[in-house]
Design a protein around this motif. Structure first.
Motif, PDB file in Angstrom:
ATOM      1  N   LEU A   1       0.838  -1.204   0.000  1.00  8.62           N
ATOM      2  CA  LEU A   1       0.000   0.000   0.000  1.00  8.62           C
ATOM      3  C   LEU A   1       0.871   1.251   0.000  1.00  8.62           C
ATOM      4  N   ARG A   2       1.933   1.254   0.805  1.00 13.64           N
ATOM      5  CA  ARG A   2       2.833   2.408   0.825  1.00 13.64           C
ATOM      6  C   ARG A   2       3.447   2.635  -0.548  1.00 13.64           C
ATOM      7  N   ALA A   3       3.857   1.554  -1.209  1.00 13.24           N
ATOM      8  CA  ALA A   3       4.461   1.680  -2.531  1.00 13.24           C
ATOM      9  C   ALA A   3       3.459   2.253  -3.529  1.00 13.24           C
ATOM     10  N   LEU A   4       2.219   1.784  -3.479  1.00  9.11           N
ATOM     11  CA  LEU A   4       1.186   2.297  -4.383  1.00  9.11           C
ATOM     12  C   LEU A   4       0.898   3.764  -4.096  1.00  9.11           C
ATOM     13  N   GLU A   5       0.883   4.133  -2.820  1.00  8.32           N
ATOM     14  CA  GLU A   5       0.622   5.530  -2.463  1.00  8.32           C
ATOM     15  C   GLU A   5       1.762   6.427  -2.913  1.00  8.32           C
ATOM     16  N   ARG A   6       3.011   5.932  -2.810  1.00  5.08           N
ATOM     17  CA  ARG A   6       4.146   6.729  -3.305  1.00  5.08           C
ATOM     18  C   ARG A   6       4.033   6.952  -4.816  1.00  5.08           C
ATOM     19  N   THR A   7       3.663   5.893  -5.528  1.00  2.00           N
ATOM     20  CA  THR A   7       3.497   6.018  -6.975  1.00  2.00           C
ATOM     21  C   THR A   7       2.394   7.010  -7.317  1.00  2.00           C
ATOM     22  N   ALA A   8       1.279   6.903  -6.592  1.00  2.00           N
ATOM     23  CA  ALA A   8       0.153   7.815  -6.826  1.00  2.00           C
ATOM     24  C   ALA A   8       0.547   9.255  -6.519  1.00  2.00           C
ATOM     25  N   GLN A   9       1.311   9.458  -5.438  1.00  2.00           N
ATOM     26  CA  GLN A   9       1.725  10.805  -5.069  1.00  2.00           C
ATOM     27  C   GLN A   9       2.678  11.390  -6.100  1.00  2.00           C
ATOM     28  N   GLN A  10       3.579  10.553  -6.613  1.00  2.00           N
ATOM     29  CA  GLN A  10       4.491  11.021  -7.657  1.00  2.00           C
ATOM     30  C   GLN A  10       3.725  11.457  -8.900  1.00  2.00           C
ATOM     31  N   ALA A  11       2.715  10.661  -9.279  1.00  2.00           N
ATOM     32  CA  ALA A  11       1.894  11.017 -10.433  1.00  2.00           C
ATOM     33  C   ALA A  11       1.115  12.306 -10.178  1.00  2.00           C
ATOM     34  N   THR A  12       0.584  12.444  -8.956  1.00  2.00           N
ATOM     35  CA  THR A  12      -0.149  13.659  -8.601  1.00  2.00           C
ATOM     36  C   THR A  12       0.767  14.881  -8.641  1.00  2.00           C
ATOM     37  N   ASN A  13       1.992  14.735  -8.129  1.00  2.00           N
ATOM     38  CA  ASN A  13       2.953  15.841  -8.164  1.00  2.00           C
ATOM     39  C   ASN A  13       3.279  16.229  -9.602  1.00  2.00           C
ATOM     40  N   LEU A  14       3.433  15.227 -10.456  1.00  2.00           N
ATOM     41  CA  LEU A  14       3.728  15.501 -11.861  1.00  2.00           C
ATOM     42  C   LEU A  14       2.574  16.237 -12.517  1.00  2.00           C
ATOM     43  N   LEU A  15       1.354  15.811 -12.215  1.00  2.00           N
ATOM     44  CA  LEU A  15       0.181  16.499 -12.764  1.00  2.00           C
ATOM     45  C   LEU A  15       0.121  17.946 -12.280  1.00  2.00           C
ATOM     46  N   ALA A  16       0.440  18.181 -11.009  1.00  2.00           N
ATOM     47  CA  ALA A  16       0.433  19.544 -10.476  1.00  2.00           C
ATOM     48  C   ALA A  16       1.483  20.407 -11.187  1.00  2.00           C
ATOM     49  N   GLU A  17       2.648  19.827 -11.440  1.00  2.00           N
ATOM     50  CA  GLU A  17       3.700  20.567 -12.154  1.00  2.00           C
ATOM     51  C   GLU A  17       3.250  20.910 -13.567  1.00  2.00           C
ATOM     52  N   ARG A  18       2.619  19.960 -14.234  1.00  2.00           N
ATOM     53  CA  ARG A  18       2.154  20.207 -15.602  1.00  2.00           C
ATOM     54  C   ARG A  18       1.017  21.226 -15.617  1.00  2.00           C
ATOM     55  N   ARG A  19       0.178  21.164 -14.616  1.00  2.00           N
ATOM     56  CA  ARG A  19      -0.903  22.142 -14.510  1.00  2.00           C
ATOM     57  C   ARG A  19      -0.328  23.544 -14.398  1.00  2.00           C
ATOM     58  N   GLN A  20       0.662  23.714 -13.505  1.00  2.00           N
ATOM     59  CA  GLN A  20       1.288  25.015 -13.306  1.00  2.00           C
ATOM     60  C   GLN A  20       1.986  25.481 -14.577  1.00  2.00           C
ATOM     61  N   ALA A  21       2.717  24.582 -15.230  1.00  2.00           N
ATOM     62  CA  ALA A  21       3.437  24.944 -16.455  1.00  2.00           C
ATOM     63  C   ALA A  21       2.463  25.337 -17.559  1.00  2.00           C
ATOM     64  N   LEU A  22       1.339  24.630 -17.642  1.00  2.00           N
ATOM     65  CA  LEU A  22       0.342  24.927 -18.671  1.00  2.00           C
ATOM     66  C   LEU A  22      -0.263  26.312 -18.448  1.00  2.00           C
ATOM     67  N   ILE A  23      -0.626  26.623 -17.209  1.00  2.00           N
ATOM     68  CA  ILE A  23      -1.199  27.935 -16.904  1.00  2.00           C
ATOM     69  C   ILE A  23      -0.214  29.033 -17.258  1.00  2.00           C
ATOM     70  N   THR A  24       1.028  28.874 -16.829  1.00  2.00           N
ATOM     71  CA  THR A  24       2.039  29.905 -17.065  1.00  2.00           C
ATOM     72  C   THR A  24       2.293  30.107 -18.555  1.00  2.00           C
ATOM     73  N   ALA A  25       2.416  29.003 -19.286  1.00  2.00           N
ATOM     74  CA  ALA A  25       2.674  29.109 -20.721  1.00  2.00           C
ATOM     75  C   ALA A  25       1.513  29.784 -21.445  1.00  2.00           C
ATOM     76  N   ALA A  26       0.284  29.481 -21.021  1.00  2.00           N
ATOM     77  CA  ALA A  26      -0.884  30.057 -21.694  1.00  2.00           C
ATOM     78  C   ALA A  26      -1.017  31.548 -21.433  1.00  2.00           C
ATOM     79  N   VAL A  27      -0.914  31.972 -20.163  1.00  2.00           N
ATOM     80  CA  VAL A  27      -1.156  33.384 -19.853  1.00  2.00           C
ATOM     81  C   VAL A  27       0.004  34.280 -20.283  1.00  2.00           C
ATOM     82  N   THR A  28       1.181  33.711 -20.464  1.00  2.00           N
ATOM     83  CA  THR A  28       2.322  34.518 -20.911  1.00  2.00           C
ATOM     84  C   THR A  28       2.518  34.475 -22.415  1.00  2.00           C
ATOM     85  N   GLY A  29       1.617  33.760 -23.121  1.00  2.00           N
ATOM     86  CA  GLY A  29       1.680  33.743 -24.573  1.00  2.00           C
ATOM     87  C   GLY A  29       2.776  32.888 -25.154  1.00  2.00           C
ATOM     88  N   GLN A  30       3.216  31.875 -24.427  1.00  2.00           N
ATOM     89  CA  GLN A  30       4.288  31.021 -24.941  1.00  2.00           C
ATOM     90  C   GLN A  30       3.797  30.074 -26.030  1.00  2.00           C
TER      91      GLN A  30
END
Length: 426
Positions: free
Chosen positions: A380-409
């Protein structure tokens, strides 16, 4: 393509400048005016339950009418948890704020949704971080908030960007929610397994297997000790973590999930236990939080240690497998909290613990149960670590997408529909 920037204060309604809210709201007043605090806001979704907002009197709200919010206004948290943003829904029109939140009323020539997204970009967040850097109290003042750089995209482009981000971040947020629900389901399944194999389910139904017995906890332990905090006279007793012949000193924050213990930040010399400055928690003890919001949480101690007055250590008898006792109490956490004496919070004191009934199988079966639950917990711990890593990656992509869009990249009119979550599956 990129756009020049302008300070946020130039993009707000000149008749409704950026402002914070009520300094002293007084006690919660039924029938009063609701107000929004940073703690009421999620990072992205605003106020999840408006019915739970606290309220102030009409008189206090009237004296702070300058900070009344209207539907479509943007609220930004500026307290220690600065940076949360929300668009005020119609149901909160007429509500107020606290000194930890600020109102941003967009000007007529600015898209509200675009401004909402621009305030979530890395451009804004990095500016805020630099503005509060080095401060003892890390809060965002109105002056740096007003200077937040906002890209000046043409109005038609602002609407396109807002539409694009509404759709694409919703896809990312749906994946994050899916991950959360997966983790929640895995946790529920593990809890059900723990209750079954430790005998809590059978105990509650009165159908214990042959060879099992029901005993009060006092009959399965050698000792029960509650920790303490050294007095001010012993202030020099604390030692550096790197020193040898020391023991960790645990508090409630050290008790993690699935019997885990997070590293202790404080240590005491082993001699402190010999001199009875603090009680000795022997290796193999079961630690239980006795009072507070997390009362009933359980951990297993596989080394000597000690703890503060909120931690109780149970040392099992030789015929009681320590980790089995720990897993059964973990599975019985809800029962401990429900049955314990209450003031405003449950108090799991030593007398209550000693009288708490547990199911006791033969020692050989206890070891089988421990092996099964330890293995399941590890997975369960291993699955939760994997899920958290995926969630962190999604959060990073979300932030990058917002920044790229509003700055006209990139041009959102040609980017719409692309898989922004490529490589991160549900």
């Amino acid at each position: 393509m990129s756009w020049p920037t302008a300070p946020l204060k130039r993009l707000v309604d000149p008749t409704r400048p950026i402002t914070y809210g009520i300094v002293q709201a007084g006690p919660d007043t039924p029938g009063g005016i609701p107000y929004i605090r940073p703690v009421d806001m999620t990072q992205y979704d605003g106020v999840p339950d408006v019915k739970r907002l606290q309220r102030t009197t009409h008189e206090i709200a009237q004296s702070y009418r300058r900070s009344t919010v209207a539907a479509g206004d943007i609220v930004v948290s500026i307290g220690p948890s600065y940076g949360k943003t929300m668009v005020v829904p119609h149901i909160l029109a007429g509500a107020n704020l606290t000194q930890g939140t600020a109102r941003v009323a967009p000007a007529k020539n600015v898209s509200r949704r675009y401004l909402y997204w621009a305030l979530q970009s890395a451009l804004a967040k990095q500016f805020w971080d630099s503005s509060v850097g080095g401060a003892t109290f890390r809060a965002l003042n109105l002056e740096p908030l007003g200077r937040t750089p906002i890209p000046l995209a043409p109005l038609a482009e602002q609407h396109r960007i807002a539409d694009f981000l509404d759709a694409e971040t919703a896809r990312i947020d749906a994946l994050v929610l899916h991950r959360y629900k997966q983790s929640e389901l895995l946790g529920e399944r593990f809890e059900s397994l723990a209750k079954s194999v430790t005998g809590r389910t059978a105990f509650r139904s009165g159908t214990l297997p042959d060879g099992w017995s029901t005993q009060q906890l006092r009959r399965t332990i050698k000792s029960i000790k509650t920790g303490t905090t050294p007095s001010s006279d012993d202030s020099e007793i604390w030692v550096e973590h790197t020193q040898t012949d020391t023991v960790p000193w645990y508090g409630p924050s050290s008790i993690g999930a699935l019997l885990g213990l997070t590293p202790s930040l404080k240590r005491l010399p082993r001699s402190a236990m010999a001199e009875r400055v603090v009680p000795k928690f022997p290796s193999g003890s079961v630690l239980v939080i006795g009072i507070g919001a997390t009362a009933g949480k359980v951990a297993y101690l596989d080394h000597e240690g000690t703890g503060n007055q909120q931690i109780t250590a149970l040392a099992p008898e030789l015929d009681m497998v320590g980790r089995f006792l720990a897993w059964q109490l973990w599975a019985a956490t809800d029962e401990l909290r429900e049955l314990a004496p209450y003031t405003t919070l449950p108090i799991i004191n030593n007398d209550f613990l000693k009288s708490f009934p547990i199911a006791v199988p033969p020692a050989a079966h206890q070891r089988v149960v421990v092996e099964r639950l330890d293995l399941a917990a590890s997975r369960l711990r291993a699955l939760e670590r994997t899920a958290q890593q995926a969630t962190n990656l999604l959060a990073e992509r979300r932030q990058a997408l917002i920044t790229a869009a509003v700055t006209g990249q990139f041009d959102v009119s040609t980017a719409s529909g692309r898989n922004v979550t490529d490589g991160v599956t549900a």
